[in-house]
Design a protein around this motif. Sequence first.
Motif, PDB file in Angstrom:
ATOM      1  N   VAL A 130      43.804  41.535  32.495  1.00  9.45           N
ATOM      2  CA  VAL A 130      44.664  41.905  31.747  1.00  9.45           C
ATOM      3  C   VAL A 130      43.763  42.031  30.393  1.00  9.45           C
ATOM      4  CG1 VAL A 130      46.762  41.708  30.502  1.00  9.45           C
ATOM      5  CG2 VAL A 130      46.627  41.050  32.883  1.00  9.45           C
ATOM      6  N   GLY A 131      43.703  43.056  29.520  1.00 11.57           N
ATOM      7  CA  GLY A 131      43.200  43.152  28.200  1.00 11.57           C
ATOM      8  C   GLY A 131      44.361  43.159  27.284  1.00 11.57           C
ATOM      9  N   ALA A 132      43.911  42.640  26.110  1.00  8.54           N
ATOM     10  CA  ALA A 132      44.974  42.688  25.012  1.00  8.54           C
ATOM     11  C   ALA A 132      44.143  43.208  23.952  1.00  8.54           C
ATOM     12  CB  ALA A 132      45.009  41.314  24.380  1.00  8.54           C
ATOM     13  N   GLY A 133      45.074  43.956  22.879  1.00 10.33           N
ATOM     14  CA  GLY A 133      44.391  44.675  21.778  1.00 10.33           C
ATOM     15  C   GLY A 133      43.845  45.961  22.111  1.00 10.33           C
ATOM     16  N   GLU A 134      42.358  46.037  21.903  1.00 14.98           N
ATOM     17  CA  GLU A 134      41.718  47.197  22.397  1.00 14.98           C
ATOM     18  C   GLU A 134      41.168  47.224  23.661  1.00 14.98           C
ATOM     19  OE1 GLU A 134      41.483  50.143  20.471  1.00 14.98           O
ATOM     20  OE2 GLU A 134      42.813  49.154  19.204  1.00 14.98           O
ATOM     21  N   ALA A 135      41.268  45.864  24.200  1.00 18.71           N
ATOM     22  CA  ALA A 135      40.725  45.525  25.484  1.00 18.71           C
ATOM     23  C   ALA A 135      41.422  46.519  26.658  1.00 18.71           C
ATOM     24  CB  ALA A 135      40.685  44.499  25.693  1.00 18.71           C
ATOM     25  N   GLU A 136      40.853  46.883  27.754  1.00 17.27           N
ATOM     26  CA  GLU A 136      41.455  47.524  28.767  1.00 17.27           C
ATOM     27  C   GLU A 136      41.919  46.681  29.869  1.00 17.27           C
ATOM     28  OE1 GLU A 136      38.618  49.998  31.179  1.00 17.27           O
ATOM     29  OE2 GLU A 136      39.606  51.583  30.007  1.00 17.27           O
ATOM     30  N   THR A 137      43.106  47.132  30.248  1.00 21.91           N
ATOM     31  CA  THR A 137      43.930  46.288  31.397  1.00 21.91           C
ATOM     32  C   THR A 137      43.233  47.163  32.600  1.00 21.91           C
ATOM     33  OG1 THR A 137      45.517  45.463  30.412  1.00 21.91           O
ATOM     34  CG2 THR A 137      45.858  45.677  32.482  1.00 21.91           C
ATOM     35  N   VAL A 138      42.848  46.452  33.739  1.00 21.02           N
ATOM     36  CA  VAL A 138      42.404  47.266  34.831  1.00 21.02           C
ATOM     37  C   VAL A 138      42.928  46.544  36.180  1.00 21.02           C
ATOM     38  CG1 VAL A 138      40.194  47.712  36.107  1.00 21.02           C
ATOM     39  CG2 VAL A 138      40.134  47.419  33.631  1.00 21.02           C
ATOM     40  N   ALA A 139      43.267  47.327  37.046  1.00 18.88           N
ATOM     41  CA  ALA A 139      43.794  46.888  38.395  1.00 18.88           C
ATOM     42  C   ALA A 139      43.189  47.559  39.274  1.00 18.88           C
ATOM     43  CB  ALA A 139      45.282  46.966  38.372  1.00 18.88           C
ATOM     44  N   TYR A 140      42.911  46.859  40.416  1.00 17.32           N
ATOM     45  CA  TYR A 140      42.392  47.541  41.821  1.00 17.32           C
ATOM     46  C   TYR A 140      43.334  46.937  42.864  1.00 17.32           C
ATOM     47  CZ  TYR A 140      37.774  48.311  39.560  1.00 17.32           C
ATOM     48  OH  TYR A 140      36.820  48.879  38.701  1.00 17.32           O
ATOM     49  N   VAL A 141      43.331  48.116  43.874  1.00 21.75           N
ATOM     50  CA  VAL A 141      43.962  47.784  45.086  1.00 21.75           C
ATOM     51  C   VAL A 141      42.783  48.073  46.302  1.00 21.75           C
ATOM     52  CG1 VAL A 141      45.605  48.645  46.612  1.00 21.75           C
ATOM     53  CG2 VAL A 141      46.326  48.561  44.467  1.00 21.75           C
ATOM     54  N   CYS A 142      42.813  47.009  46.990  1.00 18.60           N
ATOM     55  CA  CYS A 142      41.679  46.884  48.001  1.00 18.60           C
ATOM     56  C   CYS A 142      42.310  46.897  49.454  1.00 18.60           C
ATOM     57  CB  CYS A 142      40.699  45.811  47.774  1.00 18.60           C
ATOM     58  SG  CYS A 142      40.050  46.006  45.972  1.00 18.60           S
ATOM     59  N   GLU A 143      41.650  47.531  50.554  1.00 20.26           N
ATOM     60  CA  GLU A 143      41.805  47.166  51.889  1.00 20.26           C
ATOM     61  C   GLU A 143      40.989  45.946  52.254  1.00 20.26           C
ATOM     62  OE1 GLU A 143      40.619  49.975  54.833  1.00 20.26           O
ATOM     63  OE2 GLU A 143      42.607  50.907  54.622  1.00 20.26           O
ATOM     64  N   TYR A 144      41.536  44.908  52.904  1.00 22.26           N
ATOM     65  CA  TYR A 144      40.820  43.786  52.961  1.00 22.26           C
ATOM     66  C   TYR A 144      40.984  43.399  54.591  1.00 22.26           C
ATOM     67  CZ  TYR A 144      39.305  39.019  52.011  1.00 22.26           C
ATOM     68  OH  TYR A 144      38.721  37.886  52.073  1.00 22.26           O
ATOM     69  N   LYS A 145      39.813  43.890  54.924  1.00 24.06           N
ATOM     70  CA  LYS A 145      39.591  43.536  56.781  1.00 24.06           C
ATOM     71  C   LYS A 145      38.716  42.406  56.884  1.00 24.06           C
ATOM     72  CE  LYS A 145      40.158  48.392  58.018  1.00 24.06           C
ATOM     73  NZ  LYS A 145      39.587  49.499  58.634  1.00 24.06           N
ATOM     74  N   ARG A 146      38.516  41.908  58.052  1.00 22.67           N
ATOM     75  CA  ARG A 146      37.857  40.527  58.281  1.00 22.67           C
ATOM     76  C   ARG A 146      36.363  40.765  57.709  1.00 22.67           C
ATOM     77  NH1 ARG A 146      36.930  37.128  63.640  1.00 22.67           N
ATOM     78  NH2 ARG A 146      35.954  35.665  62.745  1.00 22.67           N
ATOM     79  N   ASP A 147      35.854  41.874  58.011  1.00 21.11           N
ATOM     80  CA  ASP A 147      34.326  42.130  57.631  1.00 21.11           C
ATOM     81  C   ASP A 147      34.153  43.152  56.850  1.00 21.11           C
ATOM     82  OD1 ASP A 147      35.132  44.038  59.581  1.00 21.11           O
ATOM     83  OD2 ASP A 147      33.296  43.713  60.983  1.00 21.11           O
ATOM     84  N   GLU A 148      34.954  43.654  56.096  1.00 22.33           N
ATOM     85  CA  GLU A 148      35.028  45.066  55.491  1.00 22.33           C
ATOM     86  C   GLU A 148      36.070  44.831  54.150  1.00 22.33           C
ATOM     87  OE1 GLU A 148      34.489  49.782  56.076  1.00 22.33           O
ATOM     88  OE2 GLU A 148      35.666  48.578  57.752  1.00 22.33           O
ATOM     89  N   ARG A 149      35.638  45.360  53.120  1.00 23.95           N
ATOM     90  CA  ARG A 149      36.430  45.540  52.019  1.00 23.95           C
ATOM     91  C   ARG A 149      36.281  46.856  51.228  1.00 23.95           C
ATOM     92  NH1 ARG A 149      35.309  41.063  53.901  1.00 23.95           N
ATOM     93  NH2 ARG A 149      36.066  39.156  53.000  1.00 23.95           N
ATOM     94  N   LYS A 150      37.244  47.665  51.109  1.00 19.29           N
ATOM     95  CA  LYS A 150      37.402  49.014  50.528  1.00 19.29           C
ATOM     96  C   LYS A 150      38.142  48.989  49.293  1.00 19.29           C
ATOM     97  CE  LYS A 150      36.229  51.477  54.644  1.00 19.29           C
ATOM     98  NZ  LYS A 150      36.893  52.669  55.485  1.00 19.29           N
TER      99      LYS A 150
END
Length: 149
Positions: free
Chosen positions: A46-66
């Motif tokens: 989470v950013g405040a003021g002029e800072a950017e708020t960023v969110a990621y949604v990831c697939e989370y498998k045992r040996d792989e992340r996307k």
Amino acid sequence: MSRSTWPDQATNALIRLVWLETAKARARASQANGTKNTPLVAGADVGAGEAETVAYVCEYKRDERKIVRMGAWRGEDTRGDVVNFLNEFRARLSVVRVNAIGVGHTFGLHLRDYRFLVDMINVSMPCESKPNLQSQLSRIIRKSPPFII
């Protein structure tokens, strides 16, 4: 006309922008789209003021992340933007990890009000369950093959 040079990113950034851009290019090349049955994990900084708020949604498998999707917003109050972004994935979302330093704490509480399972984390502090996340993220991204955006 004057030409200025600007830094590529903030000096205190948790993850280097070039790493994210490289991973994003790899994902586009391999067309990494989420499968319908894999649980998803989201993260928000989470950013405040002029800072950017960023969110990621990831697939989370045992040996792989996307990384399935990324959103970024600037503004006085980005809570609604993030809730709308996460709602698209609500059925498969197992947890939302929020960097709870400063305004992130209240942001995490807001997400809980919207019935998201929220894991409040402080990425600058090592703890027993999540020891030194910043150095772990750096290692994962540098060794990159299983980490696909």
